[in-house]
Design a protein around this motif. Structure first.
Motif, mmCIF file in Angstrom:
data_model
loop_
_atom_site.group_PDB
_atom_site.id
_atom_site.type_symbol
_atom_site.label_atom_id
_atom_site.label_comp_id
_atom_site.label_asym_id
_atom_site.label_seq_id
_atom_site.Cartn_x
_atom_site.Cartn_y
_atom_site.Cartn_z
ATOM 1 N N CYS A 87 9.229 18.553 11.182
ATOM 2 C CA CYS A 87 9.028 17.176 10.779
ATOM 3 C C CYS A 87 9.900 16.900 9.569
ATOM 4 C CB CYS A 87 7.567 16.968 10.418
ATOM 5 S SG CYS A 87 7.204 15.289 10.049
ATOM 6 N N ILE A 88 10.832 15.976 9.714
ATOM 7 C CA ILE A 88 11.751 15.665 8.623
ATOM 8 C C ILE A 88 11.221 14.427 7.922
ATOM 9 C CG2 ILE A 88 14.117 15.074 8.072
ATOM 10 C CD1 ILE A 88 14.892 16.334 10.717
ATOM 11 N N VAL A 89 11.003 14.521 6.637
ATOM 12 C CA VAL A 89 10.489 13.379 5.878
ATOM 13 C C VAL A 89 11.694 12.550 5.452
ATOM 14 C CG1 VAL A 89 9.190 12.680 3.870
ATOM 15 C CG2 VAL A 89 8.530 14.713 5.105
ATOM 16 N N TRP A 90 11.946 11.460 6.181
ATOM 17 C CA TRP A 90 13.149 10.676 5.925
ATOM 18 C C TRP A 90 13.041 9.826 4.667
ATOM 19 C CZ3 TRP A 90 17.302 12.138 8.247
ATOM 20 C CH2 TRP A 90 17.285 12.582 9.580
ATOM 21 N N GLY A 91 11.845 9.379 4.315
ATOM 22 C CA GLY A 91 11.750 8.513 3.135
ATOM 23 C C GLY A 91 10.419 8.687 2.432
ATOM 24 N N VAL A 92 10.461 8.574 1.104
ATOM 25 C CA VAL A 92 9.223 8.565 0.315
ATOM 26 C C VAL A 92 9.291 7.407 -0.665
ATOM 27 C CG1 VAL A 92 8.491 10.947 0.357
ATOM 28 C CG2 VAL A 92 10.259 10.255 -1.212
ATOM 29 N N ALA A 93 8.113 6.920 -1.029
ATOM 30 C CA ALA A 93 8.038 5.869 -2.037
ATOM 31 C C ALA A 93 6.819 6.165 -2.907
ATOM 32 C CB ALA A 93 7.905 4.498 -1.384
ATOM 33 N N PHE A 94 6.990 6.017 -4.192
ATOM 34 C CA PHE A 94 5.928 6.323 -5.145
ATOM 35 C C PHE A 94 5.428 5.006 -5.719
ATOM 36 C CE2 PHE A 94 3.373 8.844 -7.570
ATOM 37 C CZ PHE A 94 3.828 10.120 -7.844
ATOM 38 N N LEU A 95 4.144 4.718 -5.568
ATOM 39 C CA LEU A 95 3.599 3.489 -6.140
ATOM 40 C C LEU A 95 2.986 3.782 -7.498
ATOM 41 C CD1 LEU A 95 1.850 2.027 -2.991
ATOM 42 C CD2 LEU A 95 4.134 1.595 -3.825
ATOM 43 N N SER A 96 2.712 2.731 -8.248
ATOM 44 C CA SER A 96 2.242 2.952 -9.617
ATOM 45 C C SER A 96 0.804 3.429 -9.670
ATOM 46 C CB SER A 96 2.395 1.691 -10.454
ATOM 47 O OG SER A 96 1.926 0.582 -9.746
ATOM 48 N N ASP A 97 0.016 3.276 -8.602
ATOM 49 C CA ASP A 97 -1.353 3.787 -8.657
ATOM 50 C C ASP A 97 -1.412 5.230 -8.188
ATOM 51 O OD1 ASP A 97 -2.535 2.231 -5.540
ATOM 52 O OD2 ASP A 97 -0.780 3.434 -6.039
ATOM 53 N N GLY A 98 -0.277 5.869 -8.043
ATOM 54 C CA GLY A 98 -0.266 7.279 -7.673
ATOM 55 C C GLY A 98 -0.202 7.540 -6.183
ATOM 56 N N THR A 99 -0.100 6.503 -5.385
ATOM 57 C CA THR A 99 0.016 6.720 -3.947
ATOM 58 C C THR A 99 1.458 7.022 -3.595
ATOM 59 O OG1 THR A 99 -1.490 4.850 -3.815
ATOM 60 C CG2 THR A 99 -0.766 5.782 -1.743
ATOM 61 N N VAL A 100 1.608 8.024 -2.732
ATOM 62 C CA VAL A 100 2.953 8.327 -2.220
ATOM 63 C C VAL A 100 2.960 7.938 -0.753
ATOM 64 C CG1 VAL A 100 4.592 10.152 -1.702
ATOM 65 C CG2 VAL A 100 3.316 10.223 -3.822
ATOM 66 N N ILE A 101 3.935 7.118 -0.372
ATOM 67 C CA ILE A 101 4.058 6.720 1.033
ATOM 68 C C ILE A 101 5.220 7.513 1.618
ATOM 69 C CG2 ILE A 101 4.186 4.783 2.608
ATOM 70 C CD1 ILE A 101 3.788 2.969 0.232
ATOM 71 N N SER A 102 4.992 8.137 2.754
ATOM 72 C CA SER A 102 6.074 8.909 3.367
ATOM 73 C C SER A 102 6.277 8.458 4.806
ATOM 74 C CB SER A 102 5.741 10.396 3.334
ATOM 75 O OG SER A 102 4.781 10.680 4.313
ATOM 76 N N VAL A 103 7.539 8.474 5.205
ATOM 77 C CA VAL A 103 7.856 8.181 6.608
ATOM 78 C C VAL A 103 8.622 9.382 7.129
ATOM 79 C CG1 VAL A 103 7.883 5.702 6.444
ATOM 80 C CG2 VAL A 103 9.944 6.938 5.952
ATOM 81 N N ASP A 104 8.328 9.779 8.361
ATOM 82 C CA ASP A 104 8.922 11.003 8.853
ATOM 83 C C ASP A 104 9.407 10.861 10.286
ATOM 84 O OD1 ASP A 104 6.655 11.051 10.432
ATOM 85 O OD2 ASP A 104 5.563 12.211 8.960
ATOM 86 N N SER A 105 9.925 11.973 10.815
ATOM 87 C CA SER A 105 10.571 11.897 12.110
ATOM 88 C C SER A 105 9.572 11.935 13.253
ATOM 89 C CB SER A 105 11.558 13.055 12.258
ATOM 90 O OG SER A 105 10.870 14.270 12.145
ATOM 91 N N ALA A 106 8.290 12.108 12.981
ATOM 92 C CA ALA A 106 7.314 12.069 14.074
ATOM 93 C C ALA A 106 6.832 10.652 14.333
ATOM 94 C CB ALA A 106 6.137 12.976 13.728
ATOM 95 N N GLY A 107 7.324 9.683 13.560
ATOM 96 C CA GLY A 107 6.931 8.300 13.772
ATOM 97 C C GLY A 107 5.714 7.886 12.969
ATOM 98 N N LYS A 108 5.382 8.648 11.928
ATOM 99 C CA LYS A 108 4.176 8.336 11.167
ATOM 100 C C LYS A 108 4.535 7.726 9.812
ATOM 101 C CE LYS A 108 2.551 12.678 10.730
ATOM 102 N NZ LYS A 108 3.647 13.514 11.078
ATOM 103 N N VAL A 109 3.623 6.889 9.334
ATOM 104 C CA VAL A 109 3.678 6.427 7.948
ATOM 105 C C VAL A 109 2.406 6.953 7.313
ATOM 106 C CG1 VAL A 109 3.609 4.420 6.448
ATOM 107 C CG2 VAL A 109 4.968 4.357 8.504
ATOM 108 N N GLN A 110 2.553 7.773 6.277
ATOM 109 C CA GLN A 110 1.362 8.401 5.708
ATOM 110 C C GLN A 110 1.223 8.047 4.248
ATOM 111 O OE1 GLN A 110 2.361 12.432 7.042
ATOM 112 N NE2 GLN A 110 0.478 12.380 8.227
ATOM 113 N N PHE A 111 -0.032 7.889 3.821
ATOM 114 C CA PHE A 111 -0.338 7.593 2.430
ATOM 115 C C PHE A 111 -0.988 8.826 1.820
ATOM 116 C CE2 PHE A 111 0.394 3.059 2.465
ATOM 117 C CZ PHE A 111 0.356 2.766 3.820
ATOM 118 N N TRP A 112 -0.446 9.295 0.708
ATOM 119 C CA TRP A 112 -0.940 10.490 0.043
ATOM 120 C C TRP A 112 -1.403 10.126 -1.364
ATOM 121 C CZ3 TRP A 112 -0.210 15.065 2.911
ATOM 122 C CH2 TRP A 112 0.686 14.965 3.996
ATOM 123 N N ASP A 113 -2.356 10.877 -1.848
ATOM 124 C CA ASP A 113 -2.801 10.694 -3.217
ATOM 125 C C ASP A 113 -2.132 11.775 -4.050
ATOM 126 O OD1 ASP A 113 -6.005 11.052 -4.930
ATOM 127 O OD2 ASP A 113 -4.098 10.193 -5.545
#
Lengths: 686, 257
Positions: free
Chosen positions: A196-222
């Motif tokens: 799974c290749i993580v093509w993009g990440v974005a860091f929000l100011s409340d500490g959430t990390v959004i990642s998009v990957d090659s499996a077609g998922k958008v995931q929200f991480w704390d």
């Protein structure tokens, strides 16, 4: 208007290169776009989305990341391992610094704009300090196991999220150590052999990390606990890009299927404080992978392998709902890649690494309006001139008599002499061209082919005298002191007396070629010039701007002509002003001084200055009035703008002689047919 | 069991004899420095007598040859000397061969390296640097490290060092070719990674033609694919046909006249 025979040319095999990265600058409302061949283009979004600057590409430069830093500085990094800074005034590359980590996959500028973070092939994340004239290496963060494909800063600048293969790491900037390592599932609710290749990440100011990957998922991480919060499966193919708005209430992702999804932070119920991320809008404007997206305050910008740049203004953010809120798709180039030699009926096509010279076919048949005449002699491919070296060709030109070809790359200037015997041509290169002619932005020959005008990126304008097989440098017009203005467009009068040069902001300068001095300057207008030409006998300079305004300036009188003043007072028709594509070429009829021929990508127009101007109520696009209509009706509906949309999409249109036109078309299907393979779509019933 | 005297023909006897001779010879070789004669002289001396006896058995009753002990001893000594000589000769031959090879390699290596003049200049340049600016110790160290690294350190750790130009007119710049190759190969590996992850096996890709023709398949009146004709088919054949036609026309015109 008259009758013309039109040469419809479709053998210009123009294929633009795909868009790889896009970077939006909020302060100046400019968009930097980098393509797969290394070209970087700067679009001015407030000047009707016009491409105002560009940096030519290079074969070894495979740009993977582009970003703006503070003070309008543009940086790019690529697979050759170097970080490059672009000089936006002089239109060249300031320097290229090797990061010593192997190929660079991602780059991000800190929220304060003073630091630059780079993710490399060997798994290291390097921090650079941006000094006023260069960048300086500061330190390395903890080295990870696999390549760092995406980076994102926390808005406060304390933490960094780095996406790699199968995992995401969160680093603490001060210590440089990895705080969390979050393992990404290879498939949504399942297992898979493909990493799974993580093509993009974005860091929000409340500490959430959004990642998009090659499996077609958008995931929200704390990022505080390093755990997965929410997972969305939005596509069957890779999701390749993500961009978050400044206010962090919406973000946009682009998939490999060509779909762009808009996510928004909406309250759970209408009056609760709790909010959640919801996928709101899908847009399908692309056919191929969307490799990059950007989020401006009012629009979503996407670009990908299908070479279109799509700007979609968001209706809820746009204040005035007029034509400005429509979808903009930029497909065709905003400058002219074709030059024409009228005497010998030759066309010179400019590609990235070679030039092609074609002779137009001829016909002896005649016919009525709308007939297609058979060719008695086919078009001939005379010359295929490859450039030496890995750099792209910036500009090229053929002289009106057809015996000189000139083109320029970043490091050299080439001038060739052509000889014609019967049906064969022979080419001879003029050696030892002076070094100050290199990196020319525009080349133009005079009408009698004795002089060559070169606009260099240093701001100087050179005049070179050509005679026989040799040249002699006559004069160089230096820019006004203090400014280094890159001259973009040139126009010369047919009698060879006047030369007009447009810079990017100072207005159009008109030089007297015989006396070698500056004659006058057309007052500056706040939109850039897209095309210029000087009329044959009257020496009127016609200028077209990117907001679709057309001015006519009389050079001998040093003022705008009366016709131009009338047009400005009345204003153009609203449909004329709502056209998408800029006017790229203006030409004139030798026998009819009242006619101006101009074209953009989807129409060509002959402006007849003797006829009345249309006001907003009249029909702008008049079809040919049928001859059986009464004269009165015709006189009432006739107006100055004769527009025809028969030939589109047009790359070039010019008047060869009094009765012949040449129109170079490039159907979109022919471009799409040469693109890389897209993702398979399964449709029911096929 | 009683071992009968072996009744043998010539061949086995000679083989036996050779084998037996070989053994004492090797024994003697090993104990070169020791006394040879004191030893299994019985074995050495006894053999020929046995042989003769065996030979005698076969042929007519001839009197056994009288071989004195001294002659047999001399023969044995001759044999062993001969063997020693051959071994020594072989050894010297091998040594010479090895020497020649070494010289050849050294010559080839010399040819590969830069001419001595430039190497001298490099070393003097680094020394002058040391003299000129003692503060620039880092640069000198790096340069030295570069020279050391010619012996083949881990090139990852060493930065790309451009050796200073040594000639007065500064007409060239020496760059390590190894680093350039490494950089190109890494870039190629990176591009291969991207290509594989986007277009490699496991991705669900289709051709542009099929992609654009999907819409045609679902229309109420089905239409052909977007690129139905393959214009690249049989280009050579078509060209040949065109040429033949032209030539045939010309011939026809000529015969008509």
């Amino acid at each position: 208007m008259g009758e013309f025979k039109v040469h419809r040319v479709r053998f210009f095999n123009y294929v633009p290169s795909g868009i790889r990265c896009v970077a939006y600058n909020n302060q100046s409302n400019r968009l930097a776009v980098s393509r797969t061949d290394g070209t970087v283009e700067i679009y001015n979004l407030s000047a009707n989305y016009f491409q105002e600057k560009f940096f030519p590409g290079h074969e070894s430069r495979a740009t993977e990341a582009l970003c703006w830093a503070e003070g309008q500085r543009l940086f790019s990094a690529g697979l050759n391992g170097e970080i490059m800074e672009y000089d936006l005034q002089a239109l060249n590359i300031k320097y290229a610094m090797d990061a010593f980590g192997g190929p660079i996959w991602s780059m991000a500028a800190s929220p304060s704009g003073s630091q630059l973070l780079v993710g490399c092939e060997d798994g290291s994340v390097k921090l650079f300090q941006i000094t006023p004239d260069k960048i300086q290496f500061e330190r390395n963060f903890d080295r990870q196991k696999s390549r760092i494909l995406s980076l994102s800063w926390h808005p406060s600048g304390t933490h960094i999220a780095a996406g790699s293969i199968d995992y995401i790491s969160v680093f603490d900037v001060k210590s440089g150590s990895a705080v969390h390592k979050m393992i990404v599932d290879r498939q949504y609710m399942g297992a898979s052999k493909r990493k799974c290749i993580v093509w993009g990440v974005a860091f929000l100011s409340d500490g959430t990390v959004i990642s998009v990957d090659s499996a077609g998922k958008v995931q929200f991480w704390d990022s505080a606990t390093g755990t997965l919060v929410k997972s969305h499966l939005i596509a069957n193919a890779d999701v390749q890009s993500i961009a978050v708005a400044d206010q962090e209430d919406s973000f946009v992702v682009g998939t490999a299927e060509g779909t762009v999804f808009h996510f928004q932070l909406v309250p759970v119920t209408s009056n609760s404080n709790e909010k959640q991320w919801v996928r709101t809008k899908p847009f399908q404007h692309h056919t191929h992978d969307v490799r990059t997206v950007a989020h401006s305050p009012t629009a979503l910008i996407s670009g990908g392998t299908d070479t279109h740049l799509v700007i979609r203004p968001l209706m809820e953010k746009v204040e005035v709902k007029n034509y400005d809120a429509a979808l903009r798709k930029i497909t065709f180039p905003h400058r002219c890649l074709i030059s024409c030699s009228k005497k010998r009926q030759l066309l010179l096509f400019q590609f990235a690494h070679h030039l092609e010279l074609w002779r137009l076919g001829s016909t002896v048949a005649t016919g009525k309006n709308g007939d297609t005449l058979p060719l008695s002699k086919n078009a001939d491919h005379l010359l295929h001139l490859k450039t030496k070296g890995p750099e792209n060709i910036i500009c090229s030109c053929i002289s009106p008599c057809g015996s000189w070809i000139a083109y320029s790359t970043v490091s050299r200037f080439f001038l060739y002499r052509l000889n014609y015997e019967h049906d064969n041509i022979s080419l001879k290169r003029v050696s030892k061209m002076p070094a100050f002619l290199r990196c020319a932005l525009q080349i133009l020959f005079s009408e009698d082919s004795t002089k060559l005008f070169v606009a260099s990126n240093q701001g100087a304008l050179h005049i070179v005298q050509l005679s026989g097989g040799s040249f002699k440098h006559l004069h160089a017009f230096q820019p006004q002191s203090g400014t280094v203005e890159a001259m973009c467009l040139l126009a010369v009068s047919p009698d060879g007396h006047w030369l007009a040069a447009s810079g990017t902001s100072a207005g159009v300068h008109v030089y007297d070629v015989k006396q070698l001095k500056l004659h006058c300057t057309v007052p500056a207008y706040n939109f850039p010039v897209t095309a210029m030409a000087i009329a044959p006998n009257t020496n009127n300079l016609v200028i077209a701007h990117s907001d679709q305004q057309v001015f006519e300036y009389s050079i001998p009188d040093k003022q705008y002509t009366d016709w131009s003043r009338t047009v400005q007072k009345q204003g153009f028709h609203h449909l004329w002003l709502q056209r998408d594509t800029p006017i790229t070429h203006i030409s004139f009829h030798p026998k009819r001084p009242m006619h101006i021929l101009l074209h953009d990508a989807y129409m060509f127009c002959i402006i007849d200055k003797s006829l009345p101007l249309p006001n907003d109520k009249t029909l702008l696009y008049n079809p040919f009035p049928p001859t059986n209509e009464s004269d009165v009706v015709r006189r009432r509906t006739a107006h100055a703008f004769k527009i025809s949309k028969i030939y589109k999409p047009l790359l070039f249109m010019d008047l060869l002689d009094e009765r012949t036109l040449v129109a170079v078309e490039r159907p979109l299907d022919d471009i799409i047919a040469q693109l890389p393979p897209p993702i398979k779509k399964k449709k029911f019933g096929t | 069991m009683v071992q009968l005297r072996p009744r043998a023909s010539r061949a086995p006897a000679s083989a036996e004899a050779m084998v037996d001779e070989g053994q004492p010879a090797s024994e003697e070789e090993e104990a070169e420095h020791g006394l040879l004669l004191g030893q299994p002289s019985s074995g050495a001396a006894a053999e020929p007598l046995e042989e003769d006896e065996e030979g005698d058995d076969e042929f007519d009753d001839e009197a056994p040859e009288e071989l004195t002990f001294a002659s047999a001893q001399a023969e044995a000594r001759e044999e062993e000397r001969r063997v020693r000589e051959t071994v020594r000769r072989d050894k010297t031959l091998l040594k010479e061969k090895r020497k020649r090879r070494e010289e050849l390699f050294i010559e080839q290596k010399k040819r590969k390296l830069l001419p001595d003049t430039i190497l001298e200049k490099l070393t003097t340049a680094s020394q002058t640097n040391i003299k000129k600016s003692p503060g620039k110790a880092k640069e000198v160290n790096l340069q030295k490290k570069n020279e050391d690294c010619e012996k083949g350190n881990d090139s990852k750790k060493v930065k790309v060092q451009k050796v200073q130009s040594v000639s007065q007119n500064k007409s060239y710049l020496a760059v390590r070719l190894k680093d350039q190759d490494l950089r190109d190969s890494r870039q190629q590996a990176a591009q291969a990674f991207i290509h594989n992850s986007l277009y490699g096996p496991g991705t669900n890709r289709t051709t542009v033609n099929k992609f654009l023709s999907l819409a045609n398949k679902r229309l109420p009146v089905k239409r052909a694919a977007v690129q139905f004709l393959n214009n690249a088919w049989g280009i050579q054949k078509k060209q040949n046909a065109k040429r033949f036609k032209r030539r045939w026309m010309v011939r026809k015109m000529k015969t008509k006249k």
